[in-house]
Design an enzyme around this catalytic site. Structure first.
Site, short mmCIF file in Angstrom:
data_model
loop_
_atom_site.label_atom_id
_atom_site.label_comp_id
_atom_site.label_asym_id
_atom_site.label_seq_id
_atom_site.Cartn_x
_atom_site.Cartn_y
_atom_site.Cartn_z
CD GLU A 1 -0.97 0.74 3.65
OE1 GLU A 1 -1.41 1.87 3.42
OE2 GLU A 1 -1.11 0.16 4.75
CE LYS B 1 -6.85 7.23 5.65
NZ LYS B 1 -7.48 7.55 6.95
CB VAL C 1 -5.68 -1.85 4.11
CG1 VAL C 1 -6.10 -3.31 3.97
CG2 VAL C 1 -4.36 -1.74 4.88
CG ASP D 1 -13.78 6.36 12.75
OD1 ASP D 1 -13.66 5.71 11.68
OD2 ASP D 1 -12.93 7.18 13.14
CB SER E 1 -11.17 1.11 8.91
OG SER E 1 -10.46 1.11 7.69
CB ALA E 2 -13.57 1.61 3.93
CG ASP E 3 -8.46 -0.64 5.86
OD1 ASP E 3 -8.66 -0.02 4.81
OD2 ASP E 3 -7.50 -0.42 6.62
CE LYS F 1 0.64 1.92 14.73
NZ LYS F 1 0.46 2.28 13.33
N1 PSU Z 1 -3.03 1.72 10.77
C1 PSU Z 1 -1.69 1.70 10.97
N2 PSU Z 1 -0.89 2.23 10.03
C2 PSU Z 1 -1.39 2.75 8.85
C3 PSU Z 1 -2.80 2.75 8.65
C4 PSU Z 1 -3.58 2.23 9.63
O1 PSU Z 1 -1.23 1.24 12.00
O2 PSU Z 1 -0.62 3.24 8.01
C5 PSU Z 1 -3.35 3.29 7.37
C6 PSU Z 1 -3.58 2.15 6.38
O3 PSU Z 1 -3.37 2.63 5.07
C7 PSU Z 1 -5.04 1.82 6.59
C8 PSU Z 1 -5.61 3.19 6.82
O4 PSU Z 1 -5.65 1.16 5.50
O5 PSU Z 1 -4.63 3.86 7.61
C9 PSU Z 1 -6.94 3.13 7.52
O6 PSU Z 1 -7.51 4.40 7.55
P1 PSU Z 1 -9.03 4.58 8.06
O7 PSU Z 1 -8.99 4.17 9.52
O8 PSU Z 1 -9.33 6.01 7.87
O9 PSU Z 1 -9.85 3.65 7.23
MN MN Z 2 -12.49 6.12 9.95
#
Ligand code: PSU
Ligand code: MN
Length: 304
Positions: free
Chosen positions: A25, A87, A107, A139, A141-143, A160
């Site tokens: 990524e 992002k 991701v 909140d 994540s879309a992951d 984390k």
């Molecule tokens: N968590 C980490 N390191 C990262 C990310 C998340 O410990 O670099 C990054 C990754 O690219 C992950 C994104 O896909 O943040 C998730 O963002 P969000 O929570 O806004 O979906």
């Molecule tokens: Mn989010």
């Protein structure tokens, strides 16, 4: 091939020959680490994948093109531009393609591009998940949704504890995403090898992990699989130190009213400031460790 997709020639040749390829990524490059360590790490991760017999394909959006595989100058460009790069998660790709803009893929977005290109294995550091307080902020994540719908094996170091790890596992269970612990029964928490939460299954070798993912594919599941690989012992951090920094960062994000896609980059940057260079050094090492496992697993998958 998709009209917005560009596959780097080296990657296309490897895919056509059935050789192992590992996607990487780019949010981690632009938003996850500072210059110049971000570019150095991106190159070192690609080298690690080659050393383990696979071809690396770092993913990003450049000028509206979905890139499966970046050239060195493109990685350097994203690394220097840092937080100024959009992002890009699932919802951002259409607009970036239509407008011809750049994006550093999360991701979720990296899985989308990997799947379009025909790449089955992807290595990263940490994934997004269910945030603490998500029962009111929503909140998530879309992951996680992407893991439920896109057939890519994602190798990470767990999540984390800026996230609610228990709720993240509940969400993955609901969505039917298998969560593997590599040589462990416990979900690793990125900087530390332990979290107190169990995984669904344990794999002790790349061959075992590849066999599980191959079976999932053969069953025709739409979604992916998550492999969580603990940070090597010698680089793991003191849980008390890292958790104090994370608690402070989460409290500040609430006080400052940080919302939406800014939440994760804010927390990551704050944890890094509060723990000095220690967390960055650990972060680099765990990504290298994941790259090696992903490349070995892609190699096993190519034999099946
Ligand atoms: N968590 C980490 N390191 C990262 C990310 C998340 O410990 O670099 C990054 C990754 O690219 C992950 C994104 O896909 O943040 C998730 O963002 P969000 O929570 O806004 O979906
Ligand atoms: Mn989010």
């Amino acid at each position: 091939m998709n009209q917005y997709l560009d596959i780097k020639p080296e990657v296309a040749e490897a895919l056509a020959a059935g050789k192992p390829v590992v996607a990487l990524e780019s949010t981690i490059i632009s938003h996850g680490m500072p210059w110049p360590q971000n570019a150095e790490t991106a190159f070192a991760v690609e080298d690690m994948i080659r050393a383990h017999g696979a071809v690396p394909a770092t993913v990003a959006v450049i000028g509206g093109r979905l890139k499966a595989g970046l050239e060195k100058d493109e990685i350097e460009y994203l690394a220097k531009k840092g937080q100024a790069v959009t992002k890009a998660s699932r919802r951002d790709l259409p607009v970036l393609c239509a407008r011809g803009e750049d994006g550093a893929t999360t991701v979720a977005a990296t899985m989308i591009v990997a799947a379009l290109a025909g790449i089955g294995v992807f290595a990263t550091g940490g994934i997004g998940g269910v945030h603490r307080g998500a029962e009111t902020t929503m909140d998530i994540s879309a992951d996680l949704e992407e893991l439920a719908r896109t057939p890519v094996l994602v190798v990470c170091a767990g999540a984390k504890s800026i996230l609610d790890l228990g709720l993240t596992l509940e969400y993955l269970e609901t969505k039917g995403v298998p969560v593997c612990g590599y040589q462990t029964d416990e979900l690793p928490a990125f900087y530390t090898r332990v979290s107190g939460f169990g995984v669904d299954f344990r794999a002790d070798s790349p061959a075992e992990l590849a066999a599980a993912f191959a079976a999932q594919r053969a069953l025709g599941y739409p979604g992916g699989m998550l492999c969580t690989n603990p940070i090597p012992e010698q680089y793991s951090m003191d849980p008390a130190v890292i958790n104090a920094a994370i608690d402070q960062a989460v409290a500040e994000s609430v006080q400052q009213g940080i919302k939406g896609k800014k939440v994760t980059p804010f927390l990551l940057a704050r944890v890094k400031e509060l723990t000095g260079g220690d967390s960055l050094a650990s972060n680099i090492q765990l990504v290298l460790n994941n790259a090696a496992l992903a490349a070995d697993t892609a190699g096993e998958l190519a034999k099946l």
